[in-house]
Design a protein around this motif. Structure first.
Motif, PDB file in Angstrom:
ATOM      1  N   GLN A 270      35.083  52.298  43.227  1.00  0.00           N
ATOM      2  CA  GLN A 270      33.950  52.811  44.000  1.00  0.00           C
ATOM      3  C   GLN A 270      32.620  52.515  43.306  1.00  0.00           C
ATOM      4  OE1 GLN A 270      35.325  56.877  44.552  1.00  0.00           O
ATOM      5  NE2 GLN A 270      35.811  56.445  46.697  1.00  0.00           N
ATOM      6  N   GLN A 271      32.613  52.566  41.986  1.00  0.00           N
ATOM      7  CA  GLN A 271      31.398  52.221  41.232  1.00  0.00           C
ATOM      8  C   GLN A 271      31.071  50.742  41.429  1.00  0.00           C
ATOM      9  OE1 GLN A 271      31.556  53.063  37.014  1.00  0.00           O
ATOM     10  NE2 GLN A 271      29.798  51.752  36.606  1.00  0.00           N
ATOM     11  N   ALA A 272      32.077  49.881  41.333  1.00  0.00           N
ATOM     12  CA  ALA A 272      31.862  48.440  41.532  1.00  0.00           C
ATOM     13  C   ALA A 272      31.346  48.162  42.939  1.00  0.00           C
ATOM     14  CB  ALA A 272      33.153  47.669  41.271  1.00  0.00           C
ATOM     15  N   GLU A 273      31.900  48.861  43.921  1.00  0.00           N
ATOM     16  CA  GLU A 273      31.458  48.665  45.303  1.00  0.00           C
ATOM     17  C   GLU A 273      30.006  49.103  45.485  1.00  0.00           C
ATOM     18  OE1 GLU A 273      35.696  49.094  47.690  1.00  0.00           O
ATOM     19  OE2 GLU A 273      34.526  50.914  47.284  1.00  0.00           O
ATOM     20  N   SER A 274      29.594  50.164  44.829  1.00  0.00           N
ATOM     21  CA  SER A 274      28.222  50.652  45.012  1.00  0.00           C
ATOM     22  C   SER A 274      27.198  49.846  44.211  1.00  0.00           C
ATOM     23  CB  SER A 274      28.118  52.137  44.683  1.00  0.00           C
ATOM     24  OG  SER A 274      28.287  52.364  43.314  1.00  0.00           O
ATOM     25  N   THR A 275      27.619  49.276  43.086  1.00  0.00           N
ATOM     26  CA  THR A 275      26.663  48.544  42.243  1.00  0.00           C
ATOM     27  C   THR A 275      26.782  47.027  42.354  1.00  0.00           C
ATOM     28  OG1 THR A 275      28.160  48.449  40.337  1.00  0.00           O
ATOM     29  CG2 THR A 275      26.716  50.407  40.521  1.00  0.00           C
ATOM     30  N   GLY A 276      27.932  46.540  42.819  1.00  0.00           N
ATOM     31  CA  GLY A 276      28.173  45.097  42.847  1.00  0.00           C
ATOM     32  C   GLY A 276      28.615  44.541  41.503  1.00  0.00           C
ATOM     33  N   ASP A 277      28.811  45.409  40.529  1.00  0.00           N
ATOM     34  CA  ASP A 277      29.205  44.994  39.180  1.00  0.00           C
ATOM     35  C   ASP A 277      30.631  45.460  38.880  1.00  0.00           C
ATOM     36  OD1 ASP A 277      29.525  44.429  36.489  1.00  0.00           O
ATOM     37  OD2 ASP A 277      27.970  45.817  35.815  1.00  0.00           O
ATOM     38  N   PRO A 278      31.586  44.525  38.801  1.00  0.00           N
ATOM     39  CA  PRO A 278      32.979  44.928  38.577  1.00  0.00           C
ATOM     40  C   PRO A 278      33.374  45.109  37.113  1.00  0.00           C
ATOM     41  CG  PRO A 278      32.896  42.575  38.932  1.00  0.00           C
ATOM     42  CD  PRO A 278      31.476  43.100  39.078  1.00  0.00           C
TER      43      PRO A 278
ATOM     44  N   ALA B  88      37.463  46.126  33.000  1.00  0.00           N
ATOM     45  CA  ALA B  88      37.796  46.661  31.672  1.00  0.00           C
ATOM     46  C   ALA B  88      39.084  47.483  31.680  1.00  0.00           C
ATOM     47  CB  ALA B  88      36.637  47.503  31.138  1.00  0.00           C
ATOM     48  N   LEU B  89      39.488  48.000  32.841  1.00  0.00           N
ATOM     49  CA  LEU B  89      40.734  48.769  32.941  1.00  0.00           C
ATOM     50  C   LEU B  89      41.978  47.873  32.949  1.00  0.00           C
ATOM     51  CD1 LEU B  89      39.751  51.401  35.642  1.00  0.00           C
ATOM     52  CD2 LEU B  89      40.001  51.776  33.181  1.00  0.00           C
ATOM     53  N   HIS B  90      41.792  46.577  33.140  1.00  0.00           N
ATOM     54  CA  HIS B  90      42.906  45.648  33.257  1.00  0.00           C
ATOM     55  C   HIS B  90      43.374  45.166  31.883  1.00  0.00           C
ATOM     56  CE1 HIS B  90      41.225  45.709  37.260  1.00  0.00           C
ATOM     57  NE2 HIS B  90      42.246  45.032  37.730  1.00  0.00           N
ATOM     58  N   ALA B  91      44.683  45.086  31.716  1.00  0.00           N
ATOM     59  CA  ALA B  91      45.276  44.578  30.472  1.00  0.00           C
ATOM     60  C   ALA B  91      44.984  43.084  30.330  1.00  0.00           C
ATOM     61  CB  ALA B  91      46.790  44.813  30.488  1.00  0.00           C
ATOM     62  N   PRO B  92      45.015  42.558  29.109  1.00  0.00           N
ATOM     63  CA  PRO B  92      44.758  41.128  28.903  1.00  0.00           C
ATOM     64  C   PRO B  92      45.721  40.216  29.672  1.00  0.00           C
ATOM     65  CG  PRO B  92      44.661  42.293  26.813  1.00  0.00           C
ATOM     66  CD  PRO B  92      45.164  43.279  27.836  1.00  0.00           C
TER      67      PRO B  92
ATOM     68  N   GLY C 230      40.910  36.243  35.274  1.00  0.00           N
ATOM     69  CA  GLY C 230      41.400  36.301  36.643  1.00  0.00           C
ATOM     70  C   GLY C 230      40.979  37.580  37.334  1.00  0.00           C
ATOM     71  N   ALA C 231      41.021  38.704  36.608  1.00  0.00           N
ATOM     72  CA  ALA C 231      40.588  39.982  37.178  1.00  0.00           C
ATOM     73  C   ALA C 231      39.102  39.925  37.536  1.00  0.00           C
ATOM     74  CB  ALA C 231      40.862  41.124  36.203  1.00  0.00           C
ATOM     75  N   GLN C 232      38.299  39.345  36.670  1.00  0.00           N
ATOM     76  CA  GLN C 232      36.866  39.196  36.944  1.00  0.00           C
ATOM     77  C   GLN C 232      36.657  38.367  38.215  1.00  0.00           C
ATOM     78  OE1 GLN C 232      34.040  40.497  35.480  1.00  0.00           O
ATOM     79  NE2 GLN C 232      32.865  39.435  37.034  1.00  0.00           N
ATOM     80  N   GLU C 233      37.371  37.250  38.328  1.00  0.00           N
ATOM     81  CA  GLU C 233      37.248  36.389  39.511  1.00  0.00           C
ATOM     82  C   GLU C 233      37.722  37.126  40.766  1.00  0.00           C
ATOM     83  OE1 GLU C 233      39.111  32.308  41.401  1.00  0.00           O
ATOM     84  OE2 GLU C 233      39.374  32.664  39.250  1.00  0.00           O
ATOM     85  N   PHE C 234      38.857  37.807  40.675  1.00  0.00           N
ATOM     86  CA  PHE C 234      39.407  38.534  41.815  1.00  0.00           C
ATOM     87  C   PHE C 234      38.407  39.548  42.348  1.00  0.00           C
ATOM     88  CE2 PHE C 234      41.579  42.076  43.782  1.00  0.00           C
ATOM     89  CZ  PHE C 234      42.525  41.472  44.592  1.00  0.00           C
ATOM     90  N   TRP C 235      37.878  40.391  41.466  1.00  0.00           N
ATOM     91  CA  TRP C 235      36.987  41.458  41.915  1.00  0.00           C
ATOM     92  C   TRP C 235      35.622  40.930  42.327  1.00  0.00           C
ATOM     93  CZ3 TRP C 235      39.321  45.254  43.780  1.00  0.00           C
ATOM     94  CH2 TRP C 235      40.545  45.672  43.257  1.00  0.00           C
ATOM     95  N   ALA C 236      35.120  39.888  41.680  1.00  0.00           N
ATOM     96  CA  ALA C 236      33.844  39.287  42.110  1.00  0.00           C
ATOM     97  C   ALA C 236      34.002  38.669  43.496  1.00  0.00           C
ATOM     98  CB  ALA C 236      33.380  38.245  41.093  1.00  0.00           C
TER      99      ALA C 236
END
Length: 126
Positions: free
Chosen positions: A12-20, A25-29, A46-52
């Protein structure tokens, strides 16, 4: 607070700010992420790409969680997302997301949703 609760809050924070970044950071390596496409995203890059990519689909979006539970390393979240696509069209759709949790980190993310909501009706001109 469970990892699933942290995940919902960070999304919800990422959705409101646009910053994932807090969500990523919650995702394991060695995390894996999948949605209804054939692609699998891996690792924190990959997590960064997915959420962006997810956030890039929308001018605005907000997920509301209707039910969630975490037990024995599995987090389950039912949700409805509403907002506006990047082309300005309104959207509302429902789905379920699953996370595998270990050591307070997301080891795997899978999401299943009403993909028909993204299909624009064909219009014919007369």
């Amino acid at each position: 607070m469970t990892t699933t609760q942290d995940f919902m809050q960070a999304l919800q924070q990422a959705e409101s700010t646009g910053d994932p970044s807090a969500l990523v950071a919650l995702h394991a390596p060695d995390v894996t992420l999948r949605n209804l496409t054939e692609k699998t995203w891996e690792g924190q890059e990959g997590a960064q790409e997915f959420w962006a990519t997810y956030l890039g689909n929308f001018a605005q979006i907000r997920s509301e969680f209707t039910r969630s539970q975490e037990e024995a390393g599995l987090g389950v979240m039912e949700w409805t997302a509403s907002g506006e696509l990047s082309d300005g069209q309104p959207i509302s759709y429902r789905g379920v997301s699953l996370i595998e949790v270990a050591g307070g980190q997301v080891k795997a993310f899978r999401t299943y949703y009403d993909s028909a909501a993204f299909v624009q009706p064909v219009t014919t001109e007369s």
